[in-house]
Design a protein around this motif. Structure first.
Motif, PDB file in Angstrom:
ATOM      1  N   GLY A 219     -56.620  -0.105 -17.793  1.00 20.20           N
ATOM      2  CA  GLY A 219     -55.959  -2.211 -17.496  1.00 20.20           C
ATOM      3  C   GLY A 219     -55.591  -2.763 -18.440  1.00 20.20           C
ATOM      4  N   GLY A 220     -57.166  -2.626 -19.474  1.00 16.57           N
ATOM      5  CA  GLY A 220     -56.981  -3.470 -20.704  1.00 16.57           C
ATOM      6  C   GLY A 220     -56.378  -4.022 -21.514  1.00 16.57           C
ATOM      7  N   GLY A 221     -56.696  -4.880 -22.009  1.00 11.24           N
ATOM      8  CA  GLY A 221     -55.530  -5.054 -23.362  1.00 11.24           C
ATOM      9  C   GLY A 221     -55.460  -6.291 -24.099  1.00 11.24           C
ATOM     10  N   LEU A 222     -54.423  -6.611 -24.641  1.00 11.52           N
ATOM     11  CA  LEU A 222     -54.509  -7.693 -25.361  1.00 11.52           C
ATOM     12  C   LEU A 222     -53.209  -8.777 -24.641  1.00 11.52           C
ATOM     13  CD1 LEU A 222     -54.114  -9.928 -27.803  1.00 11.52           C
ATOM     14  CD2 LEU A 222     -53.072  -8.760 -29.168  1.00 11.52           C
ATOM     15  N   VAL A 223     -54.174  -9.909 -24.571  1.00 12.81           N
ATOM     16  CA  VAL A 223     -52.679 -10.684 -23.563  1.00 12.81           C
ATOM     17  C   VAL A 223     -53.132 -12.173 -24.071  1.00 12.81           C
ATOM     18  CG1 VAL A 223     -54.722 -10.894 -22.080  1.00 12.81           C
ATOM     19  CG2 VAL A 223     -52.376 -11.591 -21.502  1.00 12.81           C
ATOM     20  N   GLN A 224     -51.613 -12.850 -23.984  1.00  8.51           N
ATOM     21  CA  GLN A 224     -52.031 -13.918 -24.405  1.00  8.51           C
ATOM     22  C   GLN A 224     -52.850 -15.228 -24.224  1.00  8.51           C
ATOM     23  OE1 GLN A 224     -47.732 -15.848 -25.478  1.00  8.51           O
ATOM     24  NE2 GLN A 224     -47.622 -14.526 -26.856  1.00  8.51           N
TER      25      GLN A 224
ATOM     26  N   GLY B 119     -53.006 -17.565 -20.511  1.00 18.03           N
ATOM     27  CA  GLY B 119     -51.731 -18.012 -19.667  1.00 18.03           C
ATOM     28  C   GLY B 119     -51.441 -17.255 -19.109  1.00 18.03           C
ATOM     29  N   GLY B 120     -51.819 -15.796 -19.634  1.00 17.60           N
ATOM     30  CA  GLY B 120     -51.057 -14.680 -19.359  1.00 17.60           C
ATOM     31  C   GLY B 120     -51.772 -13.913 -18.527  1.00 17.60           C
ATOM     32  N   SER B 121     -51.362 -12.512 -17.247  1.00 18.51           N
ATOM     33  CA  SER B 121     -52.363 -11.763 -16.766  1.00 18.51           C
ATOM     34  C   SER B 121     -52.220 -10.472 -16.914  1.00 18.51           C
ATOM     35  CB  SER B 121     -51.204 -11.661 -15.353  1.00 18.51           C
ATOM     36  OG  SER B 121     -50.859 -13.763 -14.623  1.00 18.51           O
ATOM     37  N   LEU B 122     -53.227  -9.946 -16.303  1.00 19.71           N
ATOM     38  CA  LEU B 122     -53.289  -8.635 -16.452  1.00 19.71           C
ATOM     39  C   LEU B 122     -53.777  -8.405 -15.384  1.00 19.71           C
ATOM     40  CD1 LEU B 122     -55.537  -8.049 -20.276  1.00 19.71           C
ATOM     41  CD2 LEU B 122     -52.817  -6.690 -18.975  1.00 19.71           C
ATOM     42  N   ARG B 123     -53.482  -6.588 -15.191  1.00 19.81           N
ATOM     43  CA  ARG B 123     -54.823  -6.153 -13.295  1.00 19.81           C
ATOM     44  C   ARG B 123     -55.862  -4.489 -13.793  1.00 19.81           C
ATOM     45  NH1 ARG B 123     -52.568  -3.718  -8.075  1.00 19.81           N
ATOM     46  NH2 ARG B 123     -52.106  -1.876  -9.240  1.00 19.81           N
ATOM     47  N   LEU B 124     -56.499  -5.092 -14.034  1.00 18.89           N
ATOM     48  CA  LEU B 124     -57.632  -3.874 -14.007  1.00 18.89           C
ATOM     49  C   LEU B 124     -57.809  -2.820 -12.483  1.00 18.89           C
ATOM     50  CD1 LEU B 124     -60.417  -6.705 -16.152  1.00 18.89           C
ATOM     51  CD2 LEU B 124     -57.675  -4.540 -16.994  1.00 18.89           C
ATOM     52  N   SER B 125     -57.748  -2.030 -13.560  1.00 15.01           N
ATOM     53  CA  SER B 125     -58.411  -0.882 -11.522  1.00 15.01           C
ATOM     54  C   SER B 125     -59.089  -0.193 -12.642  1.00 15.01           C
ATOM     55  CB  SER B 125     -57.335  -0.042 -11.714  1.00 15.01           C
ATOM     56  OG  SER B 125     -55.390  -0.170 -11.591  1.00 15.01           O
ATOM     57  N   CYS B 126     -60.372   0.433 -11.182  1.00 18.01           N
ATOM     58  CA  CYS B 126     -61.076   1.122 -11.833  1.00 18.01           C
ATOM     59  C   CYS B 126     -61.234   2.143 -10.098  1.00 18.01           C
ATOM     60  CB  CYS B 126     -62.438  -0.108 -10.761  1.00 18.01           C
ATOM     61  SG  CYS B 126     -64.621   1.298 -10.575  1.00 18.01           S
ATOM     62  N   VAL B 127     -61.230   3.202 -10.659  1.00 22.53           N
ATOM     63  CA  VAL B 127     -61.239   4.065  -9.873  1.00 22.53           C
ATOM     64  C   VAL B 127     -62.346   5.376  -9.137  1.00 22.53           C
ATOM     65  CG1 VAL B 127     -60.113   6.375  -9.664  1.00 22.53           C
ATOM     66  CG2 VAL B 127     -58.767   5.099 -10.174  1.00 22.53           C
ATOM     67  N   ALA B 128     -62.721   5.715  -8.371  1.00 21.51           N
ATOM     68  CA  ALA B 128     -64.438   6.129  -8.351  1.00 21.51           C
ATOM     69  C   ALA B 128     -63.580   7.411  -7.703  1.00 21.51           C
ATOM     70  CB  ALA B 128     -64.620   5.464  -6.948  1.00 21.51           C
ATOM     71  N   ARG B 129     -64.920   8.110  -9.060  1.00 23.33           N
ATOM     72  CA  ARG B 129     -64.926   9.928  -8.265  1.00 23.33           C
ATOM     73  C   ARG B 129     -65.838  10.246  -7.184  1.00 23.33           C
ATOM     74  NH1 ARG B 129     -62.527   9.417 -13.343  1.00 23.33           N
ATOM     75  NH2 ARG B 129     -60.168  10.222 -13.630  1.00 23.33           N
ATOM     76  N   GLY B 130     -65.609  10.771  -6.413  1.00 25.35           N
ATOM     77  CA  GLY B 130     -67.167  11.087  -5.432  1.00 25.35           C
ATOM     78  C   GLY B 130     -66.675  10.755  -4.121  1.00 25.35           C
ATOM     79  N   SER B 131     -67.017  11.229  -3.134  1.00 19.53           N
ATOM     80  CA  SER B 131     -67.630  10.999  -1.797  1.00 19.53           C
ATOM     81  C   SER B 131     -67.241   9.353  -1.327  1.00 19.53           C
ATOM     82  CB  SER B 131     -67.730  11.782  -0.452  1.00 19.53           C
ATOM     83  OG  SER B 131     -68.918  11.447  -1.082  1.00 19.53           O
ATOM     84  N   HIS B 132     -66.712   9.330  -0.070  1.00 19.38           N
ATOM     85  CA  HIS B 132     -67.558   8.042   0.753  1.00 19.38           C
ATOM     86  C   HIS B 132     -67.069   6.691  -0.070  1.00 19.38           C
ATOM     87  CE1 HIS B 132     -69.038  10.354   3.468  1.00 19.38           C
ATOM     88  NE2 HIS B 132     -70.177  11.461   2.270  1.00 19.38           N
ATOM     89  N   PHE B 133     -66.142   6.471  -0.678  1.00 14.59           N
ATOM     90  CA  PHE B 133     -65.918   5.374  -1.199  1.00 14.59           C
ATOM     91  C   PHE B 133     -66.333   3.854  -0.457  1.00 14.59           C
ATOM     92  CE2 PHE B 133     -63.881   2.377  -4.881  1.00 14.59           C
ATOM     93  CZ  PHE B 133     -63.480   1.354  -4.410  1.00 14.59           C
TER      94      PHE B 133
ATOM     95  N   GLN C 217     -61.888  -3.348 -22.709  1.00 11.09           N
ATOM     96  CA  GLN C 217     -61.269  -4.273 -23.686  1.00 11.09           C
ATOM     97  C   GLN C 217     -60.716  -5.027 -22.890  1.00 11.09           C
ATOM     98  OE1 GLN C 217     -63.504  -5.463 -26.147  1.00 11.09           O
ATOM     99  NE2 GLN C 217     -62.053  -7.288 -25.842  1.00 11.09           N
ATOM    100  N   VAL C 218     -61.088  -6.481 -23.052  1.00 12.14           N
ATOM    101  CA  VAL C 218     -59.829  -7.596 -22.360  1.00 12.14           C
ATOM    102  C   VAL C 218     -59.706  -8.694 -23.674  1.00 12.14           C
ATOM    103  CG1 VAL C 218     -58.833  -9.601 -20.801  1.00 12.14           C
ATOM    104  CG2 VAL C 218     -59.207  -7.422 -19.822  1.00 12.14           C
ATOM    105  N   THR C 219     -58.773  -8.979 -24.492  1.00 14.95           N
ATOM    106  CA  THR C 219     -58.937 -10.121 -25.631  1.00 14.95           C
ATOM    107  C   THR C 219     -57.999 -11.316 -25.226  1.00 14.95           C
ATOM    108  OG1 THR C 219     -59.562  -8.343 -26.837  1.00 14.95           O
ATOM    109  CG2 THR C 219     -58.321 -10.167 -28.042  1.00 14.95           C
ATOM    110  N   VAL C 220     -58.050 -11.594 -24.735  1.00 20.41           N
ATOM    111  CA  VAL C 220     -57.144 -13.125 -24.397  1.00 20.41           C
ATOM    112  C   VAL C 220     -56.818 -13.843 -26.206  1.00 20.41           C
ATOM    113  CG1 VAL C 220     -56.181 -14.817 -23.642  1.00 20.41           C
ATOM    114  CG2 VAL C 220     -57.884 -13.093 -22.699  1.00 20.41           C
ATOM    115  N   SER C 221     -55.966 -13.142 -26.543  1.00 17.03           N
ATOM    116  CA  SER C 221     -55.566 -14.407 -27.847  1.00 17.03           C
ATOM    117  C   SER C 221     -53.717 -14.546 -28.487  1.00 17.03           C
ATOM    118  CB  SER C 221     -56.551 -13.975 -28.967  1.00 17.03           C
ATOM    119  OG  SER C 221     -55.692 -13.898 -30.131  1.00 17.03           O
TER     120      SER C 221
END
Length: 117
Positions: A8-13, A15-29, A112-116
């Protein structure tokens, strides 16, 4: 033990928005306390937001009111919604999982998240 992959990272101006996600592989998350950290070039890795297994949240003062951490235990995923991003938000963002207060931390490779303009 879980394995973590962020996206979900990237380049954003400013005042903008981003949503990061993190997926867990394994049990009992649902038993893990989850958190997002960030590390800017030349600086230490700092806590951004944390969400415990029982739903308690904690935010860095610099992101309060702008960032929201959440989780979907059915999808083994934790999210970081980032609004009103500032240039100071440029960093590599890492997902972290910890099993209880005395468990060892597991880290993802980061996104990586870049705000520029």
């Amino acid at each position: 033990q879980v394995q973590l992959v962020e996206s979900g990272g990237g380049l954003v101006q400013p005042g903008g928005s981003l949503r990061l996600s993190c997926v867990a592989r394994g049990s009992h998350f649902w038993l893990y306390d989850m958190a997002w950290y960030r590390q800017a070039p030349g600086k230490q890795r700092d806590l951004v937001a944390a969400l415990s297994s029982d739903g308690n949240t904690n935010y860095a003062d610099s992101v309060k009111g702008r960032f929201t951490i959440s989780r979907d235990n059915a999808q083994n995923t934790v999210y970081l919604q980032m609004n009103s991003l500032k240039s100071g938000g440029t960093a590599v963002y890492y997902c972290c999982a910890k099993l209880g207060p005395f468990g060892s931390a597991t880290w993802g490779p980061g996104t990586q998240v870049t705000v520029s303009s």
